[in-house]
Design an enzyme around this catalytic site. Structure first.
Site, PDB file in Angstrom:
ATOM      1  N   ASP A 255      -1.986   1.393   7.011  1.00 46.08           N
ATOM      2  CA  ASP A 255      -1.375   1.134   5.703  1.00 46.08           C
ATOM      3  C   ASP A 255      -1.003  -0.343   5.556  1.00 46.08           C
ATOM      4  OD1 ASP A 255      -0.699   4.195   4.839  1.00 46.08           O
ATOM      5  OD2 ASP A 255      -0.370   3.854   6.972  1.00 46.08           O
TER       6      ASP A 255
ATOM      7  N   GLU B 275      -2.018  -1.525  -5.426  1.00 46.70           N
ATOM      8  CA  GLU B 275      -3.235  -0.819  -5.802  1.00 46.70           C
ATOM      9  C   GLU B 275      -2.985  -0.062  -7.100  1.00 46.70           C
ATOM     10  OE1 GLU B 275      -6.125   1.061  -2.707  1.00 46.70           O
ATOM     11  OE2 GLU B 275      -4.712   2.604  -3.318  1.00 46.70           O
TER      12      GLU B 275
ATOM     13  N   ASP C 266       0.870  -1.174   0.000  1.00 53.73           N
ATOM     14  CA  ASP C 266       0.000   0.000   0.000  1.00 53.73           C
ATOM     15  C   ASP C 266       0.905   1.221   0.000  1.00 53.73           C
ATOM     16  OD1 ASP C 266      -2.509   1.494   0.278  1.00 53.73           O
ATOM     17  OD2 ASP C 266      -1.702   2.010   2.252  1.00 53.73           O
TER      18      ASP C 266
END
EC number: 3.1.21.10
Length: 171
Positions: free
Chosen positions: A147, A74, A7
């Site tokens: 995170d 992501e 992340d």
């Protein structure tokens, strides 16, 4: 299958490693095992280039230590704040570079896909994602920093999608 989720963040880059033995149990739910998670926090006093180099070194260290089969990140998303989006893009580039340097394949997922896979709702709040990650990985408390929970969610998302694709191909 061992998945290393990342992340990307401008202040903290979360990482999480989740493993799933081959095969899917009869329930259809993968047997997920938490391997490790954490957050990479470069010092704020460092220049952007130094912060990026720090994140890159730390990711390479973690990738070497945990020997994943794949890195999941992501996808790029749109932000109202262009400056924040640009900083995030720099970190994302470093994460992709670390995975490529380690010779690992990369899978990318949209934020809505990750949240939908983990919580059942694509617009879930961070707390909902943390709660479900803890539940899916049999953790007594939600992972911190947030995170790291997001990185674990990305890894879980890949495992679910990979098993779905595998099941469809075996038909």
């Amino acid at each position: 299958m061992r998945i290393f989720g990342i992340d990307c963040g401008s202040e903290i880059t979360g990482y999480g490693i989740v493993e799933c033995p081959d095969g899917t149990p009869r329930s259809g739910q993968p047997d997920l095992r938490l391997i490790a998670f954490g957050g990479i926090r470069p010092a704020k006093k460092l220049t952007l280039a130094e912060r990026l180099a720090f994140v890159h070194r730390e990711l390479l260290t973690q990738l070497a230590a945990h020997q994943p089969d794949l890195v999941a990140v992501e996808e790029v998303f749109y932000s109202v704040n262009a400056k924040s989006a640009l900083k995030l893009g720099h970190v994302r580039g470093v994460a992709l570079l670390a995975a490529a340097t380690a010779g690992l394949p990369i899978a990318e997922y949209a934020p809505l896909t990750i949240k939908s896979t983990v919580t059942g709702y694509g617009l879930a709040q961070k707390e909902q994602v943390q709660f479900m990650v803890a539940r899916l990985l049999h953790m007594p408390e939600p992972p911190e920093p947030a995170d790291a929970a997001d990185a674990l969610a990305i890894a879980i998302c890949h495992i679910h999608h990979a098993q779905t694709i595998q099941a469809q191909q075996s038909r």
